[in-house]
Design an enzyme around this catalytic site. Structure first.
Site, PDB file in Angstrom:
ATOM      1  N   THR A  99       7.473   5.314  56.386  1.00  0.00           N
ATOM      2  CA  THR A  99       8.001   6.159  55.313  1.00  0.00           C
ATOM      3  C   THR A  99       6.911   6.354  54.281  1.00  0.00           C
ATOM      4  O   THR A  99       6.157   5.419  54.005  1.00  0.00           O
ATOM      5  CB  THR A  99       9.187   5.429  54.618  1.00  0.00           C
ATOM      6  OG1 THR A  99      10.226   5.264  55.572  1.00  0.00           O
ATOM      7  CG2 THR A  99       9.705   6.197  53.424  1.00  0.00           C
ATOM      8  N   ARG A 104      21.851   8.974  62.527  1.00  0.00           N
ATOM      9  CA  ARG A 104      21.414   7.675  61.983  1.00  0.00           C
ATOM     10  C   ARG A 104      20.711   7.911  60.634  1.00  0.00           C
ATOM     11  O   ARG A 104      19.865   8.785  60.510  1.00  0.00           O
ATOM     12  CB  ARG A 104      20.459   6.996  62.959  1.00  0.00           C
ATOM     13  CG  ARG A 104      19.913   5.643  62.471  1.00  0.00           C
ATOM     14  CD  ARG A 104      18.584   5.773  61.773  1.00  0.00           C
ATOM     15  NE  ARG A 104      17.977   4.488  61.463  1.00  0.00           N
ATOM     16  CZ  ARG A 104      16.872   4.343  60.730  1.00  0.00           C
ATOM     17  NH1 ARG A 104      16.268   5.403  60.230  1.00  0.00           N
ATOM     18  NH2 ARG A 104      16.377   3.152  60.490  1.00  0.00           N
ATOM     19  N   THR A 137       9.300   0.551  52.906  1.00  0.00           N
ATOM     20  CA  THR A 137       9.115   1.091  54.246  1.00  0.00           C
ATOM     21  C   THR A 137       9.397  -0.023  55.246  1.00  0.00           C
ATOM     22  O   THR A 137       9.291  -1.206  54.904  1.00  0.00           O
ATOM     23  CB  THR A 137       7.696   1.666  54.434  1.00  0.00           C
ATOM     24  OG1 THR A 137       7.562   2.195  55.757  1.00  0.00           O
ATOM     25  CG2 THR A 137       6.622   0.606  54.219  1.00  0.00           C
ATOM     26  N   GLY A 138       9.749   0.350  56.470  1.00  0.00           N
ATOM     27  CA  GLY A 138      10.097  -0.659  57.478  1.00  0.00           C
ATOM     28  C   GLY A 138      11.448  -0.330  58.075  1.00  0.00           C
ATOM     29  O   GLY A 138      12.025   0.717  57.773  1.00  0.00           O
TER      30      GLY A 138
HETATM   31  N1  ASP Z   1      12.513   2.959  56.579  1.00  0.00           N
HETATM   32  C1  ASP Z   1      12.490   4.073  57.473  1.00  0.00           C
HETATM   33  C2  ASP Z   1      13.750   4.142  58.246  1.00  0.00           C
HETATM   34  O1  ASP Z   1      14.242   3.129  58.714  1.00  0.00           O
HETATM   35  C3  ASP Z   1      11.336   4.113  58.404  1.00  0.00           C
HETATM   36  C4  ASP Z   1      10.142   3.276  58.091  1.00  0.00           C
HETATM   37  O2  ASP Z   1       9.717   3.199  56.950  1.00  0.00           O
HETATM   38  O3  ASP Z   1       9.560   2.660  59.009  1.00  0.00           O
HETATM   39  O4  ASP Z   1      14.242   5.234  58.444  1.00  0.00           O
END
Ligand code: ASP
Length: 292
Positions: free
Chosen positions: A152, A180, A203-204
């Site tokens: 993100t 989702r 992020t994650g």
């Molecule tokens: N947090 C984001 C999501 O789960 C994606 C990411 O940052 O890896 O949609």
């Protein structure tokens, strides 16, 4: 712990690709924009970069082959917030989120309703699925893989007038179930701002971040006096204590406080983040909870 430039303005963004985003944000501030303009402009850069498989145009589609994006923005001056989730066909979802905040009486719009709102607001309809992303999707479909790695763009900013803002934008988990929604558009999870305290963005894996309201927790820790790095680490440690997988969850958080101190922190070592002031833009390795 790092401290921003003398005038106090500082922008921090997730990941190495956040560097060009921070550049755009600093340019917006230099032109007289607020922290809100800065975080919006920062997200734009990642959203329109077709080579970024995690955000906006060029992002990986869902399991139906459709790119659905999540984005949010928050403005400390009046505790305003706006977000969109599972939105299709708009190049700059962060700006739709800003319109939700500024032009509607709502905070969050999803799916077809969000798209209709964007159209009514004058946003052009575009195809976000690039030929490259379509190929990745076809390959995934053939192999029936799991959901893909994703990132993100999360941005926090403090402007020279002491205003705080945050934004985030993502196409979410690649090949996800249609509909989702990750943490990014959930206020308090993917981002949070308290105009008197600080701002955080994450992020994650969204499912992990949202179960812990991670960014709210970071700002709450800053409100009780922790510096941004300790506030992020305290939040991550708590998550690791509660989760059966311990620290084996991939999460990164960036934060800035009202004093201009900022930090990036990852659950594991190796979370890079970008930070910029009027004088300097650099990529730094965040602090971490677990070495490997
Ligand atoms: N947090 C984001 C999501 O789960 C994606 C990411 O940052 O890896 O949609």
């Amino acid at each position: 712990m790092r401290t921003g430039s003398a005038d106090g303005a500082v922008v921090v963004a997730t990941w190495e690709f956040g560097k060009v985003c921070v550049q755009a944000a600093v340019a917006a501030l230099e032109k007289g924009g607020t922290a809100l303009d800065a975080v919006e402009q920062a997200a734009w850069v990642a959203e329109e970069d077709g080579s970024n498989a995690s955000v906006g145009y060029g992002g990986n589609p869902n399991s139906d082959g459709v790119v659905q994006v999540d984005a949010a923005i928050m403005w400390g001056a009046d505790h305003g917030a706006g977000s969109v989730a599972a939105l299709e066909g708009v190049l700059h979802p962060v700006s739709v989120a800003r319109r939700v905040m500024e032009q509607s009486s709502h905070v969050m719009l999803v799916g077809e309703g969000a798209r209709k709102f964007a159209v009514a607001q004058g946003f052009e309809q575009v195809e976000l699925l690039t030929p490259e992303a379509r190929e990745r999707w076809k390959k995934w479909k053939k192999e029936q893989g799991a959901t893909e790695n994703h990132d993100t763009i999360g941005v926090v900013a403090l402007d020279g007038d002491g205003n705080l803002a945050a934004s985030c934008s993502t196409s979410g988990a690649g090949f996800k179930h249609p509909g989702r929604v990750g943490d990014s558009p959930i206020i308090g999870s993917g981002l949070y701002v308290d105009g008197e305290v600080g701002a955080a963005a994450a992020t994650g894996q969204g499912e992990d971040i949202m179960r812990h309201c991670a960014c709210y927790a970071v700002v709450a820790h800053m409100a009780r006096g922790l510096a941004p790095d300790e506030a992020c680490l305290e939040t991550l440690r708590y998550m690791a204590q509660r989760d059966p997988r311990g620290a084996d969850i991939a999460i990164g958080i960036v934060a800035v406080d009202k004093q201009g101190r900022y930090a990036g922190a990852g659950m594991r070592k190796g979370f890079p983040y970008a930070c910029g002031t009027a004088g300097e833009i650099q990529v730094i390795q965040g602090v971490w909870v677990k070495e490997k």
